[in-house]
Design an enzyme around this catalytic site. Structure first.
Site, PDB file in Angstrom:
ATOM      1  N   ARG A   1     -33.931 -15.778  14.933  1.00  0.00           N
ATOM      2  CA  ARG A   1     -33.317 -14.630  14.239  1.00  0.00           C
ATOM      3  C   ARG A   1     -32.862 -15.005  12.833  1.00  0.00           C
ATOM      4  O   ARG A   1     -32.584 -14.140  12.006  1.00  0.00           O
ATOM      5  CB  ARG A   1     -32.160 -14.056  15.069  1.00  0.00           C
ATOM      6  CG  ARG A   1     -31.520 -12.819  14.453  1.00  0.00           C
ATOM      7  CD  ARG A   1     -30.779 -11.935  15.470  1.00  0.00           C
ATOM      8  NE  ARG A   1     -30.066 -12.693  16.464  1.00  0.00           N
ATOM      9  CZ  ARG A   1     -28.886 -13.294  16.261  1.00  0.00           C
ATOM     10  NH1 ARG A   1     -28.290 -13.195  15.093  1.00  0.00           N
ATOM     11  NH2 ARG A   1     -28.301 -13.963  17.240  1.00  0.00           N
TER      12      ARG A   1
ATOM     13  N   TYR B   1     -36.285  10.950   1.241  1.00  0.00           N
ATOM     14  CA  TYR B   1     -36.767  10.555   2.561  1.00  0.00           C
ATOM     15  C   TYR B   1     -35.771  10.933   3.664  1.00  0.00           C
ATOM     16  O   TYR B   1     -34.603  10.531   3.624  1.00  0.00           O
ATOM     17  CB  TYR B   1     -37.059   9.050   2.584  1.00  0.00           C
ATOM     18  CG  TYR B   1     -37.514   8.607   3.944  1.00  0.00           C
ATOM     19  CD1 TYR B   1     -38.679   9.125   4.495  1.00  0.00           C
ATOM     20  CD2 TYR B   1     -36.770   7.716   4.695  1.00  0.00           C
ATOM     21  CE1 TYR B   1     -39.091   8.754   5.763  1.00  0.00           C
ATOM     22  CE2 TYR B   1     -37.179   7.341   5.967  1.00  0.00           C
ATOM     23  CZ  TYR B   1     -38.340   7.873   6.494  1.00  0.00           C
ATOM     24  OH  TYR B   1     -38.741   7.508   7.745  1.00  0.00           O
TER      25      TYR B   1
ATOM     26  N   ASP C   1     -35.199   3.148  -3.938  1.00  0.00           N
ATOM     27  CA  ASP C   1     -36.284   3.093  -2.963  1.00  0.00           C
ATOM     28  C   ASP C   1     -37.572   3.390  -3.726  1.00  0.00           C
ATOM     29  O   ASP C   1     -37.780   4.512  -4.184  1.00  0.00           O
ATOM     30  CB  ASP C   1     -36.036   4.120  -1.854  1.00  0.00           C
ATOM     31  CG  ASP C   1     -37.107   4.096  -0.769  1.00  0.00           C
ATOM     32  OD1 ASP C   1     -38.252   3.704  -1.060  1.00  0.00           O
ATOM     33  OD2 ASP C   1     -36.792   4.502   0.374  1.00  0.00           O
TER      34      ASP C   1
ATOM     35  N   LYS D   1     -45.707   1.139   4.543  1.00  0.00           N
ATOM     36  CA  LYS D   1     -46.592   2.005   3.776  1.00  0.00           C
ATOM     37  C   LYS D   1     -47.552   1.164   2.936  1.00  0.00           C
ATOM     38  O   LYS D   1     -48.340   0.424   3.491  1.00  0.00           O
ATOM     39  CB  LYS D   1     -45.760   2.977   2.944  1.00  0.00           C
ATOM     40  CG  LYS D   1     -44.547   3.585   3.693  1.00  0.00           C
ATOM     41  CD  LYS D   1     -44.927   4.591   4.767  1.00  0.00           C
ATOM     42  CE  LYS D   1     -43.772   4.978   5.674  1.00  0.00           C
ATOM     43  NZ  LYS D   1     -42.597   5.528   5.015  1.00  0.00           N
TER      44      LYS D   1
HETATM   45  C1  LIG Z   1     -41.211   5.652   5.386  1.00  0.00           C
HETATM   46  C2  LIG Z   1     -40.125   5.543   4.380  1.00  0.00           C
HETATM   47  C3  LIG Z   1     -38.939   4.843   4.649  1.00  0.00           C
HETATM   48  C4  LIG Z   1     -38.638   4.254   6.017  1.00  0.00           C
HETATM   49  O1  LIG Z   1     -39.480   3.201   6.318  1.00  0.00           O
HETATM   50  P1  LIG Z   1     -39.864   2.790   7.839  1.00  0.00           P
HETATM   51  O2  LIG Z   1     -40.720   1.604   7.597  1.00  0.00           O
HETATM   52  O3  LIG Z   1     -40.540   3.957   8.439  1.00  0.00           O
HETATM   53  O4  LIG Z   1     -38.578   2.473   8.528  1.00  0.00           O
HETATM   54  C5  LIG Z   1     -38.011   4.728   3.638  1.00  0.00           C
HETATM   55  N1  LIG Z   1     -38.213   5.286   2.419  1.00  0.00           N
HETATM   56  C6  LIG Z   1     -39.331   5.979   2.125  1.00  0.00           C
HETATM   57  C7  LIG Z   1     -39.487   6.576   0.774  1.00  0.00           C
HETATM   58  C8  LIG Z   1     -40.331   6.126   3.086  1.00  0.00           C
HETATM   59  O5  LIG Z   1     -41.430   6.827   2.791  1.00  0.00           O
END
Ligand SMILES: *Cc1c(COP(=O)(O)O)cnc(C)c1O
Length: 374
Positions: free
Chosen positions: A48, A99, A171, A196
Site C-alpha cells: 500500500r 464532472y 482537473d 480516459k
Molecule cells: C471521468 C472523470 C473523472 C473521474 O475519473 P474516474 O477515473 O472515473 O474516477 C474526473 N474528472 C473528469 C473530468 C472526468 O471526466
C-alpha cells in the site's frame, strides 16, 4: 550533434520517461510487480506504500506535467485526495456543469459538514468567479468542463486566487498534459482521470494528482497511503503502456474532432467545441491550450431526439466514459446524477482515432435518419 541541455519534447517524453536505468540485459519496460509485501530490510516495505510500477508511471506523468505526480485508484480518488487538503468546514468554489462525480463528492462533503460551503459558478465567467472567491479555501477548476466544454481563463483566475491566498486545483482530464499544463500556468495541483486519455484504451481505472510543490506532492502520497486509494499493479502497467502513444492518439483524435465539429456545425446543429471559431471558449483555448481536445458536444432539441441519434449510430458505441481509442457517445442527462445545468438533449461525443470519414458517415446517416422521421 545533439545538445544535452535541450529539453525533450513532450512527445519524446511520452515514449522515453519512466523507463528502467539502461543496463545490459535489463528489461526495456518496468515489469508489473505483483506483490503485497517486500522482504524486510532496505527499500520498499508494503504494497500500500510503494510499487515500482506506480513509480515508473508517476515519473513519466510528472515529467509531462512539470511536477511530481501521484497515482491513485481512480480519477475520483485523486480528486478526493486534493479535496482532502481543504480544512474541515472550509469553502470550495467549483464550476457549474462540471464532472458529476466531483460535484457529487463536493455535495456529500457539504451535506456531511466536511465542507462549510460549496459555491458553484460558471467558470467561463471570470467576473462571476471573482465575485464568489472571497474567503474560499480552494478554487477547483476543470477546463474545458465535462460536459459543457466551458473554458476558464486559467491565468487570470490562478493569479486572482493566489492574490487572495487561495490555492487552485485544475482537473485537466479533457486536455492531457500535452494540451494543457496547469502547473506551468501557476495552478497548485493538476488532476486527471487517467482512465480516459492517459491510459487511453478503456481497459483500466486510474487517477493522477500532481503538484510542483514537493510538500503538496508528499501529502498526496500520504493521503493515498492513509486512505488506501492505491492503484492496481496491472492498471498502473496499462496506463504507462497507454501513455507511450498519448501524443499519437491525441493528435489524431483532435484532428478528427475538428473535422466532425465543423461538419456538424455546417449542417446547422448547435455544437460545443472550443476549436470552432464561433465557440465562446475559442480565443481562451487558443491562448492557453495546444489544440482543442477531442470531445465535441451537440445540443439536440430534446431527450427523445438525442436518444434516437445515439441509438442510430452503428460504428460509434453508446457508452459512458471517454478518451479511449474508440469513438463513443452518450446523452449525459440519461444519468440521474448529471448536473441540471446540462441540457437534456446534449450528446457528448468522445472522438477516437478511427478514420474520420468512417466516423462522419456514421454520424451523418444517424442524423439523416432523425430528420427523415420528422
Ligand atoms: C471521468 C472523470 C473523472 C473521474 O475519473 P474516474 O477515473 O472515473 O474516477 C474526473 N474528472 C473528469 C473530468 C472526468 O471526466
Amino acid at each position: 550533434m545533439t545538445d544535452a541541455t535541450r529539453p525533450l519534447s513532450p512527445s519524446t517524453l511520452a515514449v522515453t520517461a519512466g523507463r528502467p536505468v539502461r543496463v545490459a540485459g535489463a528489461p526495456l519496460n518496468v515489469p508489473p510487480t505483483f506483490t503485497s509485501t517486500y522482504v524486510q530490510g532496505e527499500g520498499a516495505v508494503y504494497g500500500r506504500f510503494d510499487n515500482p510500477g506506480w513509480a515508473a508511471l508517476e515519473d513519466a506523468v510528472g515529467q509531462l506535467e512539470g511536477g511530481r505526480a501521484v497515482a491513485f485508484a481512480s480519477g475520483l480518488a485523486a480528486v478526493a485526495a486534493v479535496l482532502d487538503e481543504v480544512p474541515v468546514g472550509g469553502t470550495v468554489v467549483a464550476p457549474l456543469g462540471s464532472y458529476s462525480g466531483t460535484l457529487n463528492a463536493l455535495q456529500r462533503g457539504q451535506d456531511g459538514g466536511r465542507f462549510g460551503e460549496v459555491r458553484l459558478v460558471d467558470p467561463a465567467d471570470t467576473a462571476a468567479v471573482l465575485g464568489v472567491l472571497g474567503g474560499a479555501d480552494l478554487l477547483w477548476l476543470e477546463s474545458p468542463t465535462n460536459p459543457l466544454l466551458a473554458v476558464a481563463d486559467l491565468p487570470a483566475l490562478v493569479s486572482a486566487a493566489h492574490h487572495r491566498g487561495i490555492p487552485v486545483a485544475v482537473d485537466a482530464t479533457f486536455c492531457t498534459p500535452l494540451v494543457l499544463q496547469p502547473l506551468a500556468l501557476g495552478a497548485d495541483w493538476v488532476v486527471h482521470s487517467a482512465t480516459k486519455y492517459l491510459a487511453g484504451h478503456s481497459d483500466a481505472l486510474l487517477g493522477i494528482a500532481a503538484s510542483a510543490d514537493p510538500e503538496r506532492a508528499d501529502r498526496l502520497r500520504s493521503t493515498r497511503t492513509a486512505l488506501g486509494a492505491t492503484p492496481g499493479t496491472m492498471e498502473a502497467f496499462l496506463a504507462l503502456r497507454g501513455l507511450r502513444t498519448l501524443h499519437l492518439r491525441v493528435e489524431r483524435s483532435q484532428a478528427n474532432a475538428a473535422v466532425l465539429a465543423e461538419r456538424l456545425s455546417a449542417r446547422g446543429f448547435v455544437v460545443r467545441y472550443p476549436g470552432l471559431v464561433g465557440d465562446p471558449g475559442h480565443v481562451r483555448a487558443k491562448d492557453q491550450m495546444r489544440g482543442f481536445g477531442s470531445i465535441v458536444c451537440v445540443d439536440l432539441p430534446d431527450a427523445e431526439t438525442a436518444e434516437r441519434f445515439v441509438d442510430a449510430c452503428r460504428l460509434w458505441t453508446p457508452a459512458t466514459s471517454l478518451g479511449g481509442v474508440e469513438s463513443t457517445l452518450e446523452r449525459r442527462r440519461r444519468h440521474s446524477g448529471e448536473s441540471l445545468d446540462v441540457p437534456v438533449g446534449l450528446v457528448r461525443l468522445s472522438v477516437g482515432v478511427e478514420d474520420v470519414e468512417d466516423l462522419w458517415a456514421d454520424v451523418d446517416q444517424a442524423l439523416t435518419g432523425l430528420s427523415g422521421r420528422g
